[in-house]
Design an enzyme around this catalytic site. Structure first.
Site, PDB file in Angstrom:
ATOM      1  N   ASN A 107       6.018  -1.317  11.361  1.00 48.81           N
ATOM      2  CA  ASN A 107       5.242  -0.827  10.223  1.00 48.81           C
ATOM      3  C   ASN A 107       5.530  -1.726   9.004  1.00 48.81           C
ATOM      4  OD1 ASN A 107       3.722   0.985   8.538  1.00 48.81           O
ATOM      5  ND2 ASN A 107       4.239   2.620   9.971  1.00 48.81           N
TER       6      ASN A 107
ATOM      7  N   SER B 260       6.004   5.299   8.398  1.00 52.97           N
ATOM      8  CA  SER B 260       5.295   4.984   7.157  1.00 52.97           C
ATOM      9  C   SER B 260       6.197   5.318   5.975  1.00 52.97           C
ATOM     10  CB  SER B 260       4.009   5.795   7.066  1.00 52.97           C
ATOM     11  OG  SER B 260       3.542   5.768   5.727  1.00 52.97           O
TER      12      SER B 260
ATOM     13  N   ASN C 162       5.130   6.035   3.112  1.00 55.86           N
ATOM     14  CA  ASN C 162       4.314   6.677   2.078  1.00 55.86           C
ATOM     15  C   ASN C 162       4.144   8.183   2.201  1.00 55.86           C
ATOM     16  OD1 ASN C 162       3.904   4.139   0.905  1.00 55.86           O
ATOM     17  ND2 ASN C 162       2.359   3.691   2.464  1.00 55.86           N
ATOM     18  N   THR C 163       4.835   8.807   3.149  1.00 53.75           N
ATOM     19  CA  THR C 163       4.886  10.269   3.218  1.00 53.75           C
ATOM     20  C   THR C 163       6.347  10.644   2.987  1.00 53.75           C
ATOM     21  OG1 THR C 163       3.018  10.449   4.726  1.00 53.75           O
ATOM     22  CG2 THR C 163       4.592  12.273   4.768  1.00 53.75           C
TER      23      THR C 163
ATOM     24  N   LYS D 296       6.142   4.052  16.717  1.00 52.03           N
ATOM     25  CA  LYS D 296       6.071   2.900  15.799  1.00 52.03           C
ATOM     26  C   LYS D 296       7.255   2.933  14.854  1.00 52.03           C
ATOM     27  CE  LYS D 296       2.844   0.468  12.771  1.00 52.03           C
ATOM     28  NZ  LYS D 296       1.430   0.392  12.364  1.00 52.03           N
TER      29      LYS D 296
ATOM     30  N   ASN E 148       0.833  -1.208   0.000  1.00 51.45           N
ATOM     31  CA  ASN E 148       0.000   0.000   0.000  1.00 51.45           C
ATOM     32  C   ASN E 148       0.862   1.250   0.000  1.00 51.45           C
ATOM     33  OD1 ASN E 148      -0.498   1.957   2.506  1.00 51.45           O
ATOM     34  ND2 ASN E 148       0.245  -0.009   3.309  1.00 51.45           N
TER      35      ASN E 148
ATOM     36  N   PHE F  60      -1.498   8.460   4.234  1.00 52.43           N
ATOM     37  CA  PHE F  60      -2.211   9.138   5.337  1.00 52.43           C
ATOM     38  C   PHE F  60      -3.445   9.904   4.858  1.00 52.43           C
ATOM     39  CE2 PHE F  60       1.964   9.661   8.006  1.00 52.43           C
ATOM     40  CZ  PHE F  60       1.862   8.349   8.409  1.00 52.43           C
TER      41      PHE F  60
HETATM   42  C1  LIG Z   1      -3.655  -0.306   3.655  1.00 48.84           C
HETATM   43  C2  LIG Z   1      -2.773  -0.114   4.865  1.00 48.84           C
HETATM   44  C3  LIG Z   1      -2.782   1.129   5.507  1.00 48.84           C
HETATM   45  C4  LIG Z   1      -1.964   1.333   6.640  1.00 48.84           C
HETATM   46  N1  LIG Z   1      -1.989   2.551   7.272  1.00 48.84           N
HETATM   47  C5  LIG Z   1      -1.225   2.729   8.371  1.00 48.84           C
HETATM   48  C6  LIG Z   1      -1.247   3.963   9.076  1.00 48.84           C
HETATM   49  O1  LIG Z   1      -1.995   4.883   8.756  1.00 48.84           O
HETATM   50  N2  LIG Z   1      -0.422   4.104  10.163  1.00 48.84           N
HETATM   51  C7  LIG Z   1       0.404   3.090  10.579  1.00 48.84           C
HETATM   52  O2  LIG Z   1       1.143   3.250  11.553  1.00 48.84           O
HETATM   53  N3  LIG Z   1       0.414   1.906   9.943  1.00 48.84           N
HETATM   54  C8  LIG Z   1      -0.363   1.699   8.871  1.00 48.84           C
HETATM   55  N4  LIG Z   1      -0.343   0.484   8.236  1.00 48.84           N
HETATM   56  C9  LIG Z   1       0.571  -0.577   8.745  1.00 48.84           C
HETATM   57  C10 LIG Z   1      -0.140  -1.541   9.676  1.00 48.84           C
HETATM   58  O3  LIG Z   1      -0.639  -0.892  10.830  1.00 48.84           O
HETATM   59  C11 LIG Z   1       0.827  -2.661  10.127  1.00 48.84           C
HETATM   60  O4  LIG Z   1       1.888  -2.077  10.869  1.00 48.84           O
HETATM   61  C12 LIG Z   1       1.438  -3.407   8.948  1.00 48.84           C
HETATM   62  O5  LIG Z   1       0.486  -3.593   7.927  1.00 48.84           O
HETATM   63  C13 LIG Z   1       1.977  -4.781   9.372  1.00 48.84           C
HETATM   64  O6  LIG Z   1       0.958  -5.596   9.909  1.00 48.84           O
HETATM   65  P1  LIG Z   1       0.175  -6.714   9.053  1.00 48.84           P
HETATM   66  O7  LIG Z   1       1.201  -7.572   8.397  1.00 48.84           O
HETATM   67  O8  LIG Z   1      -0.704  -7.412  10.053  1.00 48.84           O
HETATM   68  O9  LIG Z   1      -0.629  -5.970   8.026  1.00 48.84           O
HETATM   69  C14 LIG Z   1      -1.151   0.263   7.108  1.00 48.84           C
HETATM   70  C15 LIG Z   1      -1.180  -0.991   6.463  1.00 48.84           C
HETATM   71  C16 LIG Z   1      -1.983  -1.179   5.376  1.00 48.84           C
HETATM   72  C17 LIG Z   1      -1.979  -2.534   4.692  1.00 48.84           C
END
Ligand SMILES: Cc1cc2nc3c(=O)[nH]c(=O)nc-3n(C[C@H](O)[C@H](O)[C@H](O)COP(=O)(O)O)c2cc1C
Length: 375
Positions: A263, A186, A188-189, A234, A117, A121
Site C-alpha cells: 500500500n 490504508s 487513511n482510516t 495487502k 492521498n 475509503f
Molecule cells: C488516490 C489513491 C487511492 C487509493 N485507494 C486505495 C484503496 O482504496 N485501497 C487500497 O488497497 N489501496 C489504495 N491505494 C493504493 C494503491 O492501490 C497502491 O497500493 C499504491 O498507490 C502504490 O502503487 P503506485 O505507486 O503504483 O500508486 C490508493 C492510492 C491512491 C493514489
C-alpha cells in the site's frame, strides 16, 4: 503515445484539481465502457500483447493489473481491459457507504512523480457495488480478465467489530468476483493498520473463510465441492520485517492465498523542492516513484521468507517495464499500477508488457513464472 501524453495531454490534465479530473475521467470511461465499439477501438491503440500468467487457478492475459483505489465503485470496469490491463482490483468497498475524508484529499508531487492521498475509503458501499457488478454482467460487458475486490473497514465500525464488517462485504460481493484483497494497510482510516496485528488479522480471515465454508455437518456433494475464492492480504510498506513474518504465520492456518505488497507509505523522503515539500507535508499515504524501492524490498523479503511458495502481487512505483521487471525478479508473480497510470497515461500497459517480453527474450526465459524471484 507516451511522449504525446506526457508533453501534450498531461500538462492540460494537471491544470485541474486531482480528484475532479479523476472523476471526470472515470465518467468518460464509464460511457466508453458501455460501448463495445469504443472499447474495441481503445483496445486497438492500447491493448497489450499476450503474456499469460496462471495463478490462483485463474488465467491472467498479462501480469499488469489496475491497483485498488482507481475504480472504487466499479464505474469503468470494461474500460480497463480496453486499456490493456491483464486484471483489475476494484474498491476499496466497505460494508457501509461512506463519503471519505473532506476534500481536497489528493495531491500531486509532480517533480517526484508521486501522489499523496487521504481519500478515506469513499465508496457507495458493498451492496450497491454488488448491484453495479451485476449490471455490467447483464449488459454483457464483463471483461475476460480476472476481477478482484479490495475490502476495507467502514469508518463507523469499531476495530473490535472489524471482522464482521469485512465478512458482510465479502458475503454480498463474493458471487461476483474472482479474488479478494483484505486491506488492513490504508493509512487513511483511523487505526486501520492495527488490524495488521496477527491476532486481529486472524479473526478477520477466520470470519471470511467461514463465509465460504459449508456449515459443519452440511453435506457437500462430491460432484460440486465448494470452490473457495482466493483471499489475499495487502500490507503496508511501513511494517517491519518481523511484523510481516507474523502475518506469514497465518498463511497456512487461514488459507491466505497471497500478499499484495504494498500500500502507500506514511514515510516521506527528504526533498529540497518547495512544491514537493508542501505536498509531503499533507497527511496521507505517499505513492509513486518514492515508494518503488521500499515496496520491492518488502516483496523480496516475503518471497525469501516463503521460499517462493506464496503468490505476491507487487505494487508501488511501477512506471516502466524495468520497474515491473524489478518487482517480478524480486518475487512478484503479478504487478499493479496506480500512480504510473496517472503520470505515464493509458499506454502504460502496452509499453510495460512489450518491455517484459523483451526482458524474457534477452534472458531466453519462456514466461513470467520463470522470472519470478530470480534476482
Ligand atoms: C488516490 C489513491 C487511492 C487509493 N485507494 C486505495 C484503496 O482504496 N485501497 C487500497 O488497497 N489501496 C489504495 N491505494 C493504493 C494503491 O492501490 C497502491 O497500493 C499504491 O498507490 C502504490 O502503487 P503506485 O505507486 O503504483 O500508486 C490508493 C492510492 C491512491 C493514489
Amino acid at each position: 503515445m507516451s511522449w504525446f501524453y506526457r508533453n501534450a495531454i498531461r500538462p492540460i490534465l494537471f491544470t485541474q484539481e486531482a480528484e475532479s479530473i479523476h472523476n471526470r475521467t472515470m465518467a468518460l470511461l464509464n460511457r466508453a465502457g458501455r460501448s463495445e465499439l469504443l472499447c474495441d477501438a481503445m483496445h486497438s491503440f492500447l491493448g497489450a500483447p499476450p503474456l499469460p500468467v496462471e495463478l490462483f487457478g485463474l488465467r491472467f492475459p498479462n501480469p499488469i493489473g489496475l491497483a485498488a483505489g482507481m475504480d472504487k465503485n466499479a464505474v469503468a470496469l470494461p474500460a480497463w481491459a480496453a486499456m490493456g490491463f491483464g486484471f483489475a482490483e476494484l474498491g476499496a468497498a466497505t460494508w457501509h457507504a461512506q463519503p471519505g475524508n473532506p476534500e481536497p484529499r489528493v495531491f500531486r508531487a509532480i517533480p517526484e512523480e508521486a501522489i499523496v492521498n487521504r481519500m478515506g475509503f469513499n465508496n457507495l458501499g458493498a451492496e450497491v457495488i454488488a448491484e453495479r457488478l451485476a449490471d455490467w454482467k447483464k449488459l454483457g460487458r464483463w471483461p475476460k480478465h480476472p476481477v478482484g475486490m479490495n475490502l476495507g473497514k467502514s469508518k463507523i465500525t469499531p476495530l473490535d467489530k472489524a471482522a464482521e464488517d469485512y465478512a458482510n462485504s465479502f458475503r454480498v460481493l463474493r458471487p461476483h468476483l474472482d479474488f479478494f484483497v483484505v486491506n488492513v494497510s490504508s493509512p487513511n482510516t483511523p487505526n486501520l493498520r492495527q488490524l495488521q496485528d496477527k491476532s486481529a488479522l486472524d479473526e478477520i480471515f477466520a470470519a471470511l473463510q467461514e463465509v465460504q465454508s459449508p456449515p459443519p455437518g452440511a453435506p457437500v456433494p462430491k460432484s460440486r465441492p465448494v470452490r473457495k475464492k482466493p483471499i489475499l492480504v495487502k500490507v503496508a510498506p511501513d511494517l517491519t520485517f518481523e511484523a510481516l513474518d507474523e502475518i506469514l504465520e497465518l498463511v497456512g492456518p487461514r488459507e491466505i492465498a497471497g500478499i499484495v505488497a504494498t500500500n502507500t507509505t506514511i514515510s516521506r523522503p527528504a526533498s529540497n523542492i518547495p512544491v514537493v515539500q508542501k505536498v509531503y507535508a499533507e497527511t496521507g499515504g505517499l505513492s509513486g516513484h518514492p515508494l518503488r524501492a521500499r515496496s520491492t524490498e518488502v516483496i523480496r523479503h516475503l518471497y525469501r521468507q516463503t521460499g517462493g511458495k506464496l503468490p505476491i502481487i507487487g505494487v508501488g512505483g511501477i512506471f516502466t517495464a524495468a520497474d515491473a521487471w524489478e518487482k517480478i525478479a524480486a518475487g512478484a508473480s503479478l504487478v499493479q499500477v496506480y500512480t504510473g497510470l496517472v503520470y505515464e497515461g493509458p499506454g502504460i500497459c502496452r509499453r510495460i508488457v512489450s518491455g517484459l517480453l523483451e526482458c524474457l527474450e534477452t534472458r531466453a526465459l519462456p514466461g513470467i513464472a520463470s522470472a519470478v524471484g530470480r534476482e
